[in-house]
Scaffold this active site. Sequence first.
Site, PDB file in Angstrom:
ATOM      1  N   TYR A 205       0.886  -1.171   0.000  1.00 50.79           N
ATOM      2  CA  TYR A 205       0.000   0.000   0.000  1.00 50.79           C
ATOM      3  C   TYR A 205       0.923   1.220   0.000  1.00 50.79           C
ATOM      4  O   TYR A 205       1.686   1.401   0.954  1.00 50.79           O
ATOM      5  CB  TYR A 205      -0.888   0.022   1.246  1.00 50.79           C
ATOM      6  CG  TYR A 205      -1.960  -1.047   1.267  1.00 50.79           C
ATOM      7  CD1 TYR A 205      -1.674  -2.351   1.668  1.00 50.79           C
ATOM      8  CD2 TYR A 205      -3.273  -0.744   0.917  1.00 50.79           C
ATOM      9  CE1 TYR A 205      -2.673  -3.322   1.688  1.00 50.79           C
ATOM     10  CE2 TYR A 205      -4.275  -1.707   0.941  1.00 50.79           C
ATOM     11  CZ  TYR A 205      -3.971  -2.990   1.324  1.00 50.79           C
ATOM     12  OH  TYR A 205      -4.951  -3.952   1.350  1.00 50.79           O
ATOM     13  N   PRO A 296     -12.432   0.162  -0.921  1.00 51.99           N
ATOM     14  CA  PRO A 296     -11.699  -1.113  -0.879  1.00 51.99           C
ATOM     15  C   PRO A 296     -10.338  -1.079  -0.164  1.00 51.99           C
ATOM     16  O   PRO A 296      -9.721  -2.134   0.000  1.00 51.99           O
ATOM     17  CB  PRO A 296     -11.517  -1.472  -2.358  1.00 51.99           C
ATOM     18  CG  PRO A 296     -11.742  -0.222  -3.114  1.00 51.99           C
ATOM     19  CD  PRO A 296     -12.613   0.662  -2.294  1.00 51.99           C
ATOM     20  N   LYS A 300     -12.263  -5.002   3.075  1.00 46.82           N
ATOM     21  CA  LYS A 300     -13.281  -5.488   4.023  1.00 46.82           C
ATOM     22  C   LYS A 300     -14.620  -5.909   3.411  1.00 46.82           C
ATOM     23  O   LYS A 300     -15.371  -6.656   4.041  1.00 46.82           O
ATOM     24  CB  LYS A 300     -13.574  -4.388   5.064  1.00 46.82           C
ATOM     25  CG  LYS A 300     -12.463  -4.172   6.062  1.00 46.82           C
ATOM     26  CD  LYS A 300     -12.388  -5.311   7.062  1.00 46.82           C
ATOM     27  CE  LYS A 300     -11.042  -5.394   7.698  1.00 46.82           C
ATOM     28  NZ  LYS A 300     -10.342  -6.649   7.553  1.00 46.82           N
ATOM     29  N   TYR A 388      -7.062  -5.383  10.087  1.00 44.28           N
ATOM     30  CA  TYR A 388      -6.861  -5.914   8.727  1.00 44.28           C
ATOM     31  C   TYR A 388      -7.146  -7.414   8.682  1.00 44.28           C
ATOM     32  O   TYR A 388      -7.834  -7.890   7.777  1.00 44.28           O
ATOM     33  CB  TYR A 388      -5.434  -5.611   8.253  1.00 44.28           C
ATOM     34  CG  TYR A 388      -5.229  -5.802   6.774  1.00 44.28           C
ATOM     35  CD1 TYR A 388      -5.436  -4.762   5.877  1.00 44.28           C
ATOM     36  CD2 TYR A 388      -4.821  -7.029   6.251  1.00 44.28           C
ATOM     37  CE1 TYR A 388      -5.258  -4.925   4.509  1.00 44.28           C
ATOM     38  CE2 TYR A 388      -4.642  -7.206   4.887  1.00 44.28           C
ATOM     39  CZ  TYR A 388      -4.865  -6.153   4.020  1.00 44.28           C
ATOM     40  OH  TYR A 388      -4.685  -6.326   2.663  1.00 44.28           O
TER      41      TYR A 388
HETATM   42  P1  RFL Z   1     -22.334  -8.362  -4.967  1.00 44.89           P
HETATM   43  O1  RFL Z   1     -21.032  -9.040  -5.178  1.00 44.89           O
HETATM   44  O2  RFL Z   1     -22.527  -7.013  -5.552  1.00 44.89           O
HETATM   45  O3  RFL Z   1     -23.463  -9.339  -5.484  1.00 44.89           O
HETATM   46  C1  RFL Z   1     -24.805  -8.943  -5.624  1.00 44.89           C
HETATM   47  C2  RFL Z   1     -25.453  -9.820  -6.688  1.00 44.89           C
HETATM   48  O4  RFL Z   1     -26.829  -9.457  -6.807  1.00 44.89           O
HETATM   49  C3  RFL Z   1     -27.162  -9.375  -8.192  1.00 44.89           C
HETATM   50  N1  RFL Z   1     -28.331  -8.501  -8.340  1.00 44.89           N
HETATM   51  C4  RFL Z   1     -29.596  -8.975  -8.485  1.00 44.89           C
HETATM   52  N2  RFL Z   1     -30.069 -10.226  -8.533  1.00 44.89           N
HETATM   53  C5  RFL Z   1     -31.411 -10.370  -8.681  1.00 44.89           C
HETATM   54  N3  RFL Z   1     -32.263  -9.324  -8.810  1.00 44.89           N
HETATM   55  C6  RFL Z   1     -31.818  -8.056  -8.774  1.00 44.89           C
HETATM   56  N4  RFL Z   1     -32.666  -7.042  -8.913  1.00 44.89           N
HETATM   57  C7  RFL Z   1     -30.421  -7.839  -8.602  1.00 44.89           C
HETATM   58  N5  RFL Z   1     -29.653  -6.733  -8.506  1.00 44.89           N
HETATM   59  C8  RFL Z   1     -28.390  -7.150  -8.356  1.00 44.89           C
HETATM   60  C9  RFL Z   1     -25.899  -8.848  -8.840  1.00 44.89           C
HETATM   61  O5  RFL Z   1     -25.864  -9.130 -10.235  1.00 44.89           O
HETATM   62  C10 RFL Z   1     -24.845  -9.603  -8.063  1.00 44.89           C
HETATM   63  O6  RFL Z   1     -24.544 -10.855  -8.646  1.00 44.89           O
HETATM   64  O7  RFL Z   1     -22.652  -8.217  -3.409  1.00 44.89           O
HETATM   65  P2  RFL Z   1     -22.284  -9.177  -2.171  1.00 44.89           P
HETATM   66  O8  RFL Z   1     -22.624 -10.605  -2.472  1.00 44.89           O
HETATM   67  O9  RFL Z   1     -22.857  -8.505  -0.986  1.00 44.89           O
HETATM   68  O10 RFL Z   1     -20.676  -9.130  -2.092  1.00 44.89           O
HETATM   69  C11 RFL Z   1     -19.988  -7.954  -1.752  1.00 44.89           C
HETATM   70  C12 RFL Z   1     -18.621  -7.909  -2.434  1.00 44.89           C
HETATM   71  O11 RFL Z   1     -18.778  -8.176  -3.816  1.00 44.89           O
HETATM   72  C13 RFL Z   1     -17.901  -6.565  -2.237  1.00 44.89           C
HETATM   73  O12 RFL Z   1     -18.097  -6.088  -0.936  1.00 44.89           O
HETATM   74  C14 RFL Z   1     -16.376  -6.687  -2.484  1.00 44.89           C
HETATM   75  O13 RFL Z   1     -16.098  -6.981  -3.826  1.00 44.89           O
HETATM   76  C15 RFL Z   1     -15.662  -5.392  -2.084  1.00 44.89           C
HETATM   77  N6  RFL Z   1     -14.216  -5.411  -2.373  1.00 44.89           N
HETATM   78  C16 RFL Z   1     -13.333  -6.046  -1.528  1.00 44.89           C
HETATM   79  N7  RFL Z   1     -13.768  -6.714  -0.450  1.00 44.89           N
HETATM   80  C17 RFL Z   1     -12.894  -7.405   0.337  1.00 44.89           C
HETATM   81  O14 RFL Z   1     -13.306  -7.998   1.350  1.00 44.89           O
HETATM   82  N8  RFL Z   1     -11.548  -7.483   0.070  1.00 44.89           N
HETATM   83  C18 RFL Z   1     -11.030  -6.855  -0.994  1.00 44.89           C
HETATM   84  O15 RFL Z   1      -9.826  -6.990  -1.241  1.00 44.89           O
HETATM   85  C19 RFL Z   1     -11.915  -6.074  -1.823  1.00 44.89           C
HETATM   86  N9  RFL Z   1     -11.446  -5.442  -2.893  1.00 44.89           N
HETATM   87  C20 RFL Z   1     -13.719  -4.810  -3.525  1.00 44.89           C
HETATM   88  C21 RFL Z   1     -12.304  -4.833  -3.752  1.00 44.89           C
HETATM   89  C22 RFL Z   1     -14.557  -4.205  -4.443  1.00 44.89           C
HETATM   90  C23 RFL Z   1     -14.017  -3.625  -5.559  1.00 44.89           C
HETATM   91  N10 RFL Z   1     -14.924  -3.069  -6.476  1.00 44.89           N
HETATM   92  C24 RFL Z   1     -14.885  -3.281  -7.848  1.00 44.89           C
HETATM   93  C25 RFL Z   1     -16.136  -2.462  -5.957  1.00 44.89           C
HETATM   94  C26 RFL Z   1     -11.754  -4.239  -4.856  1.00 44.89           C
HETATM   95  C27 RFL Z   1     -12.597  -3.608  -5.748  1.00 44.89           C
HETATM   96  C28 RFL Z   1     -11.937  -2.928  -6.920  1.00 44.89           C
HETATM   97  C1  PHB Z   2      -7.204  -6.864  -4.551  1.00 44.05           C
HETATM   98  O1  PHB Z   2      -6.313  -7.730  -4.634  1.00 44.05           O
HETATM   99  O2  PHB Z   2      -8.056  -6.715  -5.433  1.00 44.05           O
HETATM  100  C2  PHB Z   2      -7.241  -5.968  -3.372  1.00 44.05           C
HETATM  101  C3  PHB Z   2      -6.341  -6.169  -2.346  1.00 44.05           C
HETATM  102  C4  PHB Z   2      -6.363  -5.327  -1.235  1.00 44.05           C
HETATM  103  C5  PHB Z   2      -7.279  -4.305  -1.176  1.00 44.05           C
HETATM  104  C6  PHB Z   2      -8.203  -4.117  -2.207  1.00 44.05           C
HETATM  105  C7  PHB Z   2      -8.179  -4.940  -3.313  1.00 44.05           C
HETATM  106  O3  PHB Z   2      -7.290  -3.484  -0.095  1.00 44.05           O
END
Ligand code: RFL
Ligand code: PHB
Length: 401
Positions: A205, A296, A300, A388
Site C-alpha cells: 500500500y 476497498p 473489508k 486488517y
Molecule cells: P455483490 O457481489 O454485488 O453481489 C450482488 C449480486 O446481486 C445481483 N443482483 C440482483 N439479482 C437479482 N435481482 C436483482 N434485482 C439484482 N440486482 C443485483 C448482482 O448481479 C450480483 O450478482 O454483493 P455481495 O454478495 O454482498 O458481495 C460484496 C462484495 O462483492 C464486495 O463487498 C467486495 O467486492 C468489495 N471489495 C473487496 N472486499 C474485500 O473484502 N476485500 C477486498 O480486497 C476487496 N477489494 C472490492 C475490492 C470491491 C471492488 N470493487 C470493484 C467495488 C476491490 C474492488 C476494486
Molecule cells: C485486490 O487484490 O483486489 C485488493 C487487495 C487489497 C485491497 C483491495 C483490493 O485493499
Amino acid sequence: MTVAARTQVAIVGAGPAGLLLGQLLHRQGIESVILEARSRDYCEARIRAGVLEQGMREVLIEAGVGERLEQEGLIHGGIYLRFDGENHHIPMSELTGGRCVTVYGQTEVVKDLIEARLDSGAPLHFECASVALHGIETDAPRVSYELDGVAHELHADVITGCDGFHGVCRPSIPDDVLTTWGRSYPFAWLGILADVAPSTDELIYAWHPRGFALHSMRSLELSRLYVQVATDAEIAEWPDERIWSELDARLQCDGWELQHGPIREKSITPMRSFVAAPMRYGSLFLAGDAAHIVPPTGAKGLNLAGADVTLLAEALVDRFRSGGVTGLEEYSDSCLRRVWRAQHFSWWMTSMLHIDPTDDAYGMQLQRSQLAYVTSSTAAATSLAENYVGLPFERAPAAHG
Ligand code: RFL
Ligand code: PHB
C-alpha cells in the site's frame, strides 16, 4: 400464466453473500432458491476483491468449498506500507497471535460456490428479470420475477436481500424505516490485472504525492495493481504506458523494480462508504453490499458480506429447526457492530493513504506523520494488523447427520 413455487428462504442475488448463504443453509438441510439478475458468465468474470480474512477462509472451508482455496490461495502474514521511497513491513501475523489473510480472488470464490450449488441440485436461477418483492411486512412474503419470458412467483418464509448496492431489496423497505449514512470520496481507483509475476511477496500500500497505489496479486503469475485516479477519469485516458509509468513513480523504492507485463483487464471503481440500518424489515433480511459498502482500501467488503451471512445462516437454522427467533431479532445489531468497526477502519486506511485534491499541504504532512507512527510504534501497527486480519467470525452450528 404465472408459475408459483415455494421455499423456506428466497435469496435475491448470487454474489458471494447470496451464494455462501445458500451453501450454509443447504449444509443444514434448509431449502432456498437463489435468483440472480445476471448470467453465470458475468458473475464468474466480475473482478473484485482479493483478500480473505482468516474467519472467511475458515467459513469457506467448513462450508465444503475450500478445496481450491487451500491449494491455490496465497497465505500472507503481513503487508508493506511504502512512502517517501521507503518500504515498511507490518508483520500482521506476529502482531495478532498468528492470524493471517489469504489472497484468493472473489471471482474464484464465486466460481467455487456456483459449482457447489449446481452440484447440490439446489435451485439457482440466472438471468431473472423484473425481480420485485411483495408482502415483506408480513410473514408470507413473495418474490416475483420473469425467467425466459415466463412470469414466476416464489413464496417463502423469509427473503434475504443479497443483491448488492444497486439491487432492489433495500429500496423495497419504506424510506421512513431506514436510516442511512454515507460518504463519497473525491477520488477513484483504476485497477488492472496483468500477466506478470508479482514484484513483491506481500501487498504494498503506497502513499505518494501523485496519489495512492496498491500492488496486489491473484497468483504467482498474475498481478493486480491499482492507482488512485480522479472521480471523472475514463479508461480511454489511461493507456497501458501511462498506467505503468504512474505505478513506477508511486511505488518507487530504492533497489526495487516493478515488473511490467501485458494488461488483461482495466476498470475504474468509485470509492464510497455507506450503511443502512436496520438490516431487517419484517421478513426481509439484508446482507453484504445491499446494506453497507466500504472503500476497498481496507479489503473489508467481501469479508463483511461473509460475516453477515454466517450469522444469518445461524439465525435461520435456529428459526427453522426449533422456532427460535432471538438470532433473527439480534441479526441487525450483531452485524452492525462489526460493520461500523470495518467502516471506521476502511475510512481510516483510505484517508491515510490517498491524496485528497480538496486538501492542502498540511493534510499531507498529517498523513506522513500518521504513516511514520504506524510503521514505528508496535501499538499503532498492532491496531492496524488486528483490523486488517479481522475479528473472528461467529459460527453456525455443525451440520447434523
Ligand atoms: P455483490 O457481489 O454485488 O453481489 C450482488 C449480486 O446481486 C445481483 N443482483 C440482483 N439479482 C437479482 N435481482 C436483482 N434485482 C439484482 N440486482 C443485483 C448482482 O448481479 C450480483 O450478482 O454483493 P455481495 O454478495 O454482498 O458481495 C460484496 C462484495 O462483492 C464486495 O463487498 C467486495 O467486492 C468489495 N471489495 C473487496 N472486499 C474485500 O473484502 N476485500 C477486498 O480486497 C476487496 N477489494 C472490492 C475490492 C470491491 C471492488 N470493487 C470493484 C467495488 C476491490 C474492488 C476494486
Ligand atoms: C485486490 O487484490 O483486489 C485488493 C487487495 C487489497 C485491497 C483491495 C483490493 O485493499
